[in-house]
Scaffold this motif. Structure first.
Motif, PDB file in Angstrom:
ATOM      1  N   UNK A 124      60.472  50.204  46.286  1.00 43.06           N
ATOM      2  CA  UNK A 124      60.808  48.936  46.935  1.00 43.06           C
ATOM      3  C   UNK A 124      60.511  47.719  46.079  1.00 43.06           C
ATOM      4  N   UNK A 125      60.247  46.601  46.737  1.00 41.05           N
ATOM      5  CA  UNK A 125      60.115  45.335  46.022  1.00 41.05           C
ATOM      6  C   UNK A 125      58.818  45.232  45.218  1.00 41.05           C
ATOM      7  N   UNK A 126      57.845  46.094  45.519  1.00 41.15           N
ATOM      8  CA  UNK A 126      56.598  46.077  44.763  1.00 41.15           C
ATOM      9  C   UNK A 126      55.725  44.884  45.112  1.00 41.15           C
ATOM     10  N   UNK A 127      54.556  44.866  44.490  1.00 38.83           N
ATOM     11  CA  UNK A 127      53.600  43.803  44.791  1.00 38.83           C
ATOM     12  C   UNK A 127      53.149  43.197  43.474  1.00 38.83           C
ATOM     13  N   UNK A 128      53.154  41.873  43.406  1.00 41.61           N
ATOM     14  CA  UNK A 128      52.724  41.209  42.178  1.00 41.61           C
ATOM     15  C   UNK A 128      51.267  41.532  41.894  1.00 41.61           C
ATOM     16  N   UNK A 129      50.924  41.597  40.600  1.00 40.29           N
ATOM     17  CA  UNK A 129      49.593  42.054  40.216  1.00 40.29           C
ATOM     18  C   UNK A 129      48.487  41.209  40.832  1.00 40.29           C
ATOM     19  N   UNK A 130      48.729  39.896  40.883  1.00 35.64           N
ATOM     20  CA  UNK A 130      47.667  39.032  41.408  1.00 35.64           C
ATOM     21  C   UNK A 130      47.511  39.140  42.915  1.00 35.64           C
ATOM     22  N   UNK A 131      48.418  39.833  43.579  1.00 35.42           N
ATOM     23  CA  UNK A 131      48.304  39.998  45.035  1.00 35.42           C
ATOM     24  C   UNK A 131      47.660  41.334  45.399  1.00 35.42           C
TER      25      UNK A 131
END
Lengths: 665, 122
Positions: free
Chosen positions: A342-349
């Motif tokens: 899917x869209x994935x999660x940004x590293x800082x989140x």
């Protein structure tokens, strides 16, 4: 302007407000303040000292040394001047002090010559009282003594400040506790209100499903059933959060089939996955089947993670996979993973993804909905099962949530449900009285119980039910807990305590608060079925309650007490019988020997100890004989009766031991 | 919930322990009063059940020690031997919360334990 003679600080009004904040005036004497006054007298080497507070018109003494007074008029005091200053006021000779000319304390009563007073100053600069050292002679104090007085004044103020803070904290705590209580009871009540009708929906759907239906109808009914159950899950989720927060959530440990649980979750989620996505379930070949654990919570975690994956994946694949990491004699450690493209999660989140009310993007809520509670519940559920959860993700490429849980192995047991169904046939025809105020639930229970072939009467509340109970003989009571007029607890208490009846009572309740089941047992109910109840569960519970074995006899020996103590555990019964058989003959010898030798002390000790063994087999007559022996030993006088009782005891106990030694379960 | 049980008759002590454990309590059992008191001193427990007469020290002495020397208000039930009223009155006097005459009925014991624990938690 009030007509006053005494000097008034310019901030008098605020000063009085500050004083009242401490709530100190007109309180009882206290050790802490008495100690301060004593220290002042000691340090300054004076006969009199005090700690006092000054309001509009008077000086009130919290603690005094060397004189006794509760309060004096403000305009007669020395301290009214001290109050005007920021630092100490020292008067070596009061007769030479212009401000004190005509002050009554110099010539009358106390005859003050020396005075040293320091104001008690609040943290925001108001003088609310004083600490003073007083003497009848002209003198002075040195710098060290002055310094000590300053320290003591600061100490008194910090003491007062602490008290105020503590009182405020207590108040806040009380408010917080009330709020939590209100929230808890609101949630409990709401869950009851929602579950009661939902219970009826699910129950009746189950009943319709058992009637003759064509294929389409069957499918529709199946859908209603599924929807009803999902709704129940949501309500339970909301409750879970409040339970987790208040530390009330309990992880169950029941045997369940891991494979079928996982397949069940997979099938449930499969219908929600669009055709553009490949949805997989990969199970390791050496995955165990039966484990001990909480099937519902595992299901909840996986459903939650998979729902997220579905929500955030437009195309590609979603895979649930489970594999065994390690295994020891008692448990398996398993790794569960839900992976998507899917869209994935940004590293800082990534770090905050499990926090409450956090979603990866501000815009997530707008685009995808959701409360931001899901992953937090998941994390807490994993941790409550002593597991860990982690996430790996590449922004734009997909995410993998994986958690590791350990499950205990299952040793024997199982087949409980089957057993229950079989033994229904062994149950005789029962006459049942249901206490239930909700009409839908009444109907549902009637259908279910009709199917069992039992007679059923229904009471709309506790009072009505007690009336019915008194007029007809019933075998079993089913008790809803929340009823008008008299609730289930009150009714049970009445039946047990006032009517002295031990008729089996099963609680039926939609409450879901922890501890409720225990509460039911504590007040004397015999069984507990949570609503919405499944037929099998109710039957199992009826079966368990009705099959409590009656008091058993073995060759004329009453085993009922032992059975009650052992909760009918046969191994333990055997163990106790062996213990009795092994120790009693020796005790008889010792006792007889002591009786023959008129060793009163020994008889008393042995008899006292043996007295506790006899009631275990309800040997009441022998107990009386033994009690008589004990009494005569205490009186240090054996009559002829003693020998006679001793013979009876030897015979009776030997007989019992011989019989019991042939006992085999 | 942790229970300290002091009773020198093995049969009764084991039966009571088994019964209470099957009701979900954690039971620490002792046949000697002194050993029981050591355990009370060194550990937290929620309720104490003790026979009145025991080797080591008696149930009354134990109660007195817990109340006065340790200054603890842990609920205490004393088992007395056949209803001797004065003993029971004394038991209350030195700070026991309840007494039960032997033979001990397990279900009555359970009710009293639950009642005391509830009161104590208030």
């Amino acid at each position: 302007m009030p007509d006053t003679k005494f000097p008034i600080p310019r901030n008098e009004k605020e000063r009085l407000v500050a004083l009242r904040r401490y709530n100190i005036i007109d309180t009882l004497p206290e050790q802490e303040f008495d100690d301060i006054a004593r220290l002042v007298a000691y340090i300054c080497d004076v006969p009199a000292a005090h700690v006092s507070f000054i309001d509009e018109r008077r000086q009130w003494f919290k603690a005094t040394v060397g004189f006794e007074a509760t309060e004096v008029e403000r305009d007669t005091t020395f301290c009214q001047y001290t109050l005007m200053d920021t630092d100490m006021w020292v008067v070596p000779d009061a007769t030479k002090e212009p401000k004190l000319i005509d002050n009554p304390n110099i010539y009358d009563g106390f005859k003050v010559r020396f005075y040293a007073g320091i104001p008690l100053t609040t943290h925001d600069g108001y003088n609310i009282g004083t600490i003073c050292a007083i003497d009848h002679i002209v003198r002075d104090i040195n710098d060290e003594q002055k310094n000590a007085l300053r320290i003591l004044a600061r100490h008194v103020m910090s003491q007062l400040e602490l008290r105020v803070r503590n009182t405020e904290l207590d108040k806040q705590k009380e408010i917080a506790e009330l709020a939590i209580y209100a929230k808890d009871s609101f949630l409990a009540n709401m869950s009851h209100e929602i579950r009661t009708p939902l219970n009826a929906i699910i129950g009746f759907t189950e009943l319709i499903g058992k009637t003759e239906l064509d294929a389409t109808q069957k499918e529709y009914i199946q859908n209603v059933q599924t929807a009803g159950e999902s709704l129940m899950l949501i309500i339970n989720d909301i409750l879970d959060l409040s339970k987790i927060e208040s530390g009330q959530l309990i992880i169950e440990s029941q045997p369940f089939s891991l494979r079928s649980a996982l397949k069940h979750t997979y099938e449930l989620m499969k219908v929600k996955v669009s055709n553009a996505i490949e949805f997989n379930l990969f199970l390791d070949a050496d995955l165990p089947d039966m484990v001990m654990g909480d099937r519902g919570r595992l299901n909840q975690i996986l459903t939650n993670l998979t729902s997220n994956a579905i929500k955030f994946t437009q195309e590609g694949d979603i895979t649930i996979s489970v594999k065994k990491i390690t295994e020891n004699d008692n448990s398996y450690t398993l790794r569960f993973s839900v992976k998507d493209t899917g869209i994935g999660i940004a590293e800082d989140k990534l770090e905050t993804i499990f926090d409450r009310f956090t979603q990866a993007e501000e815009s997530t809520t707008r685009r995808f909905g959701g409360t931001g509670l899901g992953l937090n519940i998941v994390k807490q559920l994993v941790e409550l099962q002593h597991g860990v959860i982690n996430v790996k993700s590449t922004f734009g490429r997909g995410s993998e949530f994986y958690f590791i849980l350990s499950y205990n192995k299952v040793f024997t047991q199982e087949k409980k449900v089957q057993k229950a169904e079989q033994s229904i046939k062994k149950l005789k025809h029962l006459s049942v009285l249901l206490f239930e105020d909700n009409i839908l639930n009444q109907k549902l229970a009637r259908s279910v119980i009709d199917e069992f072939g039992f007679d059923l009467d229904i009471a709309n509340n506790g009072e009505e039910g007690i009336e019915m109970f008194l007029n007809k003989r019933y075998d079993l009571l089913l008790m809803d807990l929340q009823m008008p007029v008299k609730d289930g607890y009150q009714t049970t208490e009445y039946i047990r305590c006032e009517l002295k009846s031990d008729i089996p009572i099963i609680a039926m309740t939609a409450h879901s608060l922890v501890g409720e089941q225990q509460k039911c047992f504590d007040i004397g109910m015999n069984g507990y079925v949570p609503k919405p109840f499944k037929q099998v569960e109710l039957l199992g519970e009826i079966n368990r309650v009705m099959n409590k074995k009656p008091a058993k006899q073995f060759k004329g020996i009453d085993l009922s007490y032992l059975l009650e103590m052992s909760c009918e555990d046969q191994n333990f019964v055997n163990e106790m019988i062996t213990l009795f058989v092994n120790k009693v003959p020796n005790e008889i010898d010792l006792l007889e020997n002591a009786v023959d030798n008129k060793d009163y002390d020994a008889v008393r000790k042995i008899a006292h100890n043996m007295k506790s063994s006899l009631p275990i087999f309800r040997l009441d007559d022998l107990l009386k004989d033994l009690t008589l022996l004990e009494k005569q030993a205490i009186d240090t006088n054996f009559t002829d009766e003693a020998d006679e009782k001793m013979n009876k005891l030897r015979k009776g106990l030997t007989d019992t031991v011989v019989k019991l030694s042939t006992y085999k379960s | 919930m942790k229970i300290i049980l002091a009773e020198d008759n093995d049969l009764l002590r084991k039966s009571l322990s088994f019964f209470l454990e099957s009701k979900g309590f954690e039971v620490n059992q002792f046949a000697d009063g002194r050993e029981a008191l050591e355990a009370i001193k060194n550990n937290d427990c929620d309720i104490i059940l003790t026979d009145i007469n025991m080797p080591g020290i008696s149930g009354m002495e134990m109660t007195q020690y817990v109340r006065i020397t340790l200054g603890r208000q842990t609920p205490i039930i004393i088992f007395t031997s056949s209803g001797i009223e004065q003993t029971e009155l004394d038991a209350f006097d030195i700070g026991a919360n309840d007494f039960m005459a032997k033979p001990i009925s397990p279900s009555v014991l359970l009710v009293r334990i639950n009642k005391l624990l509830k009161e104590n938690n208030r």
